[in-house]
Motif scaffolding. Structure first.
Motif, PDB file in Angstrom:
ATOM      1  N   VAL A  94     -88.828 -14.020  77.923  1.00 53.94           N
ATOM      2  CA  VAL A  94     -88.165 -12.724  77.892  1.00 53.94           C
ATOM      3  C   VAL A  94     -87.330 -12.608  76.617  1.00 53.94           C
ATOM      4  O   VAL A  94     -86.495 -13.467  76.337  1.00 53.94           O
ATOM      5  N   GLY A  95     -87.568 -11.556  75.850  1.00 58.67           N
ATOM      6  CA  GLY A  95     -86.840 -11.352  74.595  1.00 58.67           C
ATOM      7  C   GLY A  95     -85.691 -10.379  74.752  1.00 58.67           C
ATOM      8  O   GLY A  95     -85.630  -9.619  75.725  1.00 58.67           O
ATOM      9  N   SER A  96     -84.795 -10.414  73.778  1.00 53.87           N
ATOM     10  CA  SER A  96     -83.599  -9.563  73.873  1.00 53.87           C
ATOM     11  C   SER A  96     -83.953  -8.077  73.851  1.00 53.87           C
ATOM     12  O   SER A  96     -83.336  -7.277  74.542  1.00 53.87           O
ATOM     13  N   ARG A  97     -84.925  -7.752  73.060  1.00 53.92           N
ATOM     14  CA  ARG A  97     -85.277  -6.337  72.924  1.00 53.92           C
ATOM     15  C   ARG A  97     -85.789  -5.759  74.242  1.00 53.92           C
ATOM     16  O   ARG A  97     -85.339  -4.690  74.693  1.00 53.92           O
ATOM     17  N   SER A  98     -86.720  -6.472  74.886  1.00 52.14           N
ATOM     18  CA  SER A  98     -87.268  -5.946  76.132  1.00 52.14           C
ATOM     19  C   SER A  98     -86.194  -5.901  77.209  1.00 52.14           C
ATOM     20  O   SER A  98     -86.189  -5.016  78.058  1.00 52.14           O
ATOM     21  N   LEU A  99     -85.261  -6.846  77.150  1.00 50.28           N
ATOM     22  CA  LEU A  99     -84.155  -6.825  78.109  1.00 50.28           C
ATOM     23  C   LEU A  99     -83.303  -5.582  77.924  1.00 50.28           C
ATOM     24  O   LEU A  99     -82.924  -4.920  78.894  1.00 50.28           O
ATOM     25  N   SER A 100     -83.011  -5.274  76.668  1.00 45.97           N
ATOM     26  CA  SER A 100     -82.093  -4.160  76.401  1.00 45.97           C
ATOM     27  C   SER A 100     -82.666  -2.838  76.887  1.00 45.97           C
ATOM     28  O   SER A 100     -81.940  -1.873  77.089  1.00 45.97           O
ATOM     29  N   LYS A 101     -83.967  -2.798  77.066  1.00 51.30           N
ATOM     30  CA  LYS A 101     -84.586  -1.546  77.508  1.00 51.30           C
ATOM     31  C   LYS A 101     -84.495  -1.348  79.013  1.00 51.30           C
ATOM     32  O   LYS A 101     -84.738  -0.245  79.508  1.00 51.30           O
ATOM     33  N   LYS A 102     -84.206  -2.401  79.748  1.00 51.81           N
ATOM     34  CA  LYS A 102     -84.125  -2.279  81.204  1.00 51.81           C
ATOM     35  C   LYS A 102     -82.982  -1.348  81.573  1.00 51.81           C
ATOM     36  O   LYS A 102     -81.942  -1.329  80.911  1.00 51.81           O
ATOM     37  N   GLU A 103     -83.126  -0.626  82.655  1.00 52.92           N
ATOM     38  CA  GLU A 103     -82.087   0.346  82.986  1.00 52.92           C
ATOM     39  C   GLU A 103     -80.794  -0.308  83.468  1.00 52.92           C
ATOM     40  O   GLU A 103     -79.716   0.212  83.220  1.00 52.92           O
ATOM     41  N   GLU A 104     -80.933  -1.490  84.095  1.00 54.40           N
ATOM     42  CA  GLU A 104     -79.690  -2.095  84.570  1.00 54.40           C
ATOM     43  C   GLU A 104     -78.858  -2.644  83.426  1.00 54.40           C
ATOM     44  O   GLU A 104     -77.720  -3.085  83.619  1.00 54.40           O
ATOM     45  N   ILE A 105     -79.406  -2.619  82.203  1.00 50.38           N
ATOM     46  CA  ILE A 105     -78.691  -3.191  81.072  1.00 50.38           C
ATOM     47  C   ILE A 105     -78.334  -2.119  80.050  1.00 50.38           C
ATOM     48  O   ILE A 105     -79.188  -1.383  79.567  1.00 50.38           O
ATOM     49  N   SER A 106     -77.019  -2.056  79.731  1.00 47.31           N
ATOM     50  CA  SER A 106     -76.544  -0.921  78.937  1.00 47.31           C
ATOM     51  C   SER A 106     -76.088  -1.322  77.541  1.00 47.31           C
ATOM     52  O   SER A 106     -75.620  -0.502  76.776  1.00 47.31           O
ATOM     53  N   PHE A 107     -76.212  -2.574  77.201  1.00 44.69           N
ATOM     54  CA  PHE A 107     -75.733  -2.993  75.882  1.00 44.69           C
ATOM     55  C   PHE A 107     -76.907  -3.358  74.980  1.00 44.69           C
ATOM     56  O   PHE A 107     -78.047  -3.451  75.435  1.00 44.69           O
ATOM     57  N   SER A 108     -76.608  -3.575  73.729  1.00 40.27           N
ATOM     58  CA  SER A 108     -77.686  -3.671  72.746  1.00 40.27           C
ATOM     59  C   SER A 108     -78.330  -5.052  72.737  1.00 40.27           C
ATOM     60  O   SER A 108     -77.808  -6.018  73.282  1.00 40.27           O
TER      61      SER A 108
END
Lengths: 344, 344
Positions: B25-39
């Motif tokens: 799991v990469g940072s970019r794909s994580l940041s796109k998840k709705e439960e995640i609001s930071f960059s």
DNA sequence: GTTAGCACTCTTTGTTACCGAGTGCTAATT
DNA sequence: AATTAGCACTCGGTAACAAAGAGTGCTAAC
């Protein structure tokens, strides 16, 4: 069109070599073998002919040759080198029957295990159908007020058991009477005829002695219905994984899935003929087994055929050795069982 | 050192995502998840911290992150999303117990099958040790002059049978007497104490009634020695093959080899605690199972613990769902067995 | 009929280049 | 002080290409 002696020799060496190496066989490497005295060019010509006739194949335009199904078939039917069994193999097989033998399943399982260890293929033994055995004794053991275990012993010492509901009204006296009647009437009856026989011969007798006999009767008749499938014994299920032709996961999965479907395997192995039978590739009639061969041998007690021993391996199987092993084992097994069951 | 809420969230999402996708799991794909609001940059910083603390790992320098064993452990212990079981799953599990239940093995096998089908992992059920059951009835059925089958029925309705040699001298009268004595003296005795009890209590009695009693006695005592290993039930042995972490043949082979060694599996699964138990990777104490997790649940009848249900899957297992399923199944199974054996 | 020689084919292996997904770090922004 | 944008860098994966090797089919010579 008949094959010349030289073509026969070449075909045999190709199959032998491929069985050993799992690599396509080229003309150059063939020409170097001591049994072959002619040049690679000659071999190439002969191979072209053999290929035209369908005995061998190329995996791609400039590859060596590989036996085709037809090639294996010819090899098995006509070219099998005389099966001089290895002393070590003989010793192992004989060791199965060394101790005193009491139980059928034991010895069968041991046979399967030894076979798979010796060959590194999968071995499968199809046991006898319980349904042809005859009832020796039936016993009913009540567990509590509502349930009881019915135990059926066959003349071969096989035991089947099944739990069922007792009618609330029955007492131990009646139960004993029932069991006596059942034993009197059903001794020696083949297992698959028990159900019918109960209705025909036991029902009326039971009626005289037991209150609420009808439901009880039905319950017993149902309990006595033994599934008439032959039991399967496996060993070396995963041996196929070490064969180079199964380095592809999806093939392995398909194959193992098939192997876990006992009813399919039973159908595949059950044979009406006796003796050794070799099925190669598509002859198995199962697309997933295209690169497998199945060698079966029947075993018996006295003159009665009991079951089948089978080896499942890649088409590139050591036919000669496996056939030798199966012949030995099936005959040893047959005589052991003949003794065990006191056939003359 | 405690994790911040944000780190917890990130860890949880990483594990959830990896369980679903099997991809780092990469940072970019994580940041796109709705439960995640930071960059993604923030996430990268947090991930670096999580990695330093050992909760996640990289597969190579510039790859996304993968949960470590420690990460899974934390996830299982603290982050498991509340296990809302799927209605469909519940229905399937309940269907196992729908009909009238007679036989233990039946229902156990069915449970294992359902579990493996629902989860697509391997399910293993460890049955109760026969040795703790009590003898309900012993029966001896002679097959011919030299051999007989001994049948032992336990209070749970379990039937064991074994063939043995009869002394040449014995007649049916004596045999019947012997069986009566055995039943009188041994009723209710735990299976694993039968052998001793026979020498202590039955020997002297038998001596009075039977000629050549000594050899016969020994033979019976031997026959009565039931191996006190718990029986294993498997389902979905080959399900592992469809897990992406087992696309490597040699891993699969090793794993399947282990699975076929029942004694190892028994040791692995047998647990002295009750309830749910999760073992992750190296916690299983078997190097071949490094990328596997084993979740076990115990089942019982009344207050007596009978056995264990287990699911074997990749470390990347759907912990939440599997735990939910196991909880449901073990409790349903326990109450069904409690009823079956008439515990109060 | 057999074989040496040769051009040709196809797989395998290794090299190189490049893309994309991801990271860590720094500097700018809030 | 925490967050984020930006950027250089790393590594796996894929594609393209070359060279090596094993093998073939065919032809011409023996």
């Amino acid at each position: 069109m008949l094959l010349t002696d030289r073509q026969l020799l070449i075909l045999q060496v190709i199959v032998d070599d491929f069985i050993r190496s799992a690599q396509p066989v080229g003309s150059r490497s063939l020409s170097k073998k001591e049994e072959i005295s002619f040049s690679s060019a000659t071999i190439r010509n002969e191979m072209a002919d053999l290929e035209e006739m369908g005995y061998i194949e190329k995996t791609h335009t400039s590859s060596g040759r590989v036996p085709s199904e037809k090639g294996y078939r010819y090899y098995v039917d006509h070219l099998l080198s005389p099966q001089a069994l290895d002393q070590h193999d003989i010793k192992i097989i004989r060791s199965i029957f060394a101790g005193k033998i009491f139980e059928f399943e034991n010895i069968i399982q041991k046979s399967a295990k030894m076979l798979s260890e010796l060959t590194n293929y999968t071995s499968i033994v199809l046991g006898p159908a319980v349904s042809v055995n005859k009832l020796k004794r039936i016993q009913i053991v009540p567990l509590n007020k509502e349930t009881a275990v019915a135990i059926l012993v066959t003349d071969t010492g096989h035991v089947e058991n099944r739990t069922f509901s007792l009618p609330a009204s029955i007492d131990s006296n009646e139960l004993e009477k029932t069991v006596n009647i059942l034993n009197e009437r059903l001794n020696g009856v083949p297992m698959d005829e028990l159900h019918d026989k109960i209705y025909k011969e036991v029902a009326s007798l039971l009626k005289q002695h037991i209150i609420h006999y009808d439901w009880f009767l039905q319950s017993i008749a149902e309990t006595v219905k033994i599934p008439n499938t032959e039991k399967l014994f496996f060993a070396g299920k995963t041996n196929m994984l070490s064969q180079p032709e199964f380095h592809d996961i999806s093939k392995v999965r398909n194959l193992l899935t098939i192997i876990d479907h006992e009813e399919w395997i039973t159908d595949m192995i059950r044979s009406n003929s006796t003796g050794i039978n070799v099925k190669i590739g598509s002859e198995i009639q199962n697309s997933i087994m295209e690169n497998c061969s199945l060698i079966t041998a029947t075993y018996s007690a006295g003159s009665e055929k009991l079951g089948t021993i089978a080896i499942l391996g890649p088409t590139r199987m050591e036919y000669s050795r496996v056939i030798g092993l199966l012949k030995l084992l099936s005959s040893d097994l047959s005589s052991a069982l003949t003794k065990l069951y006191h056939y003359k």
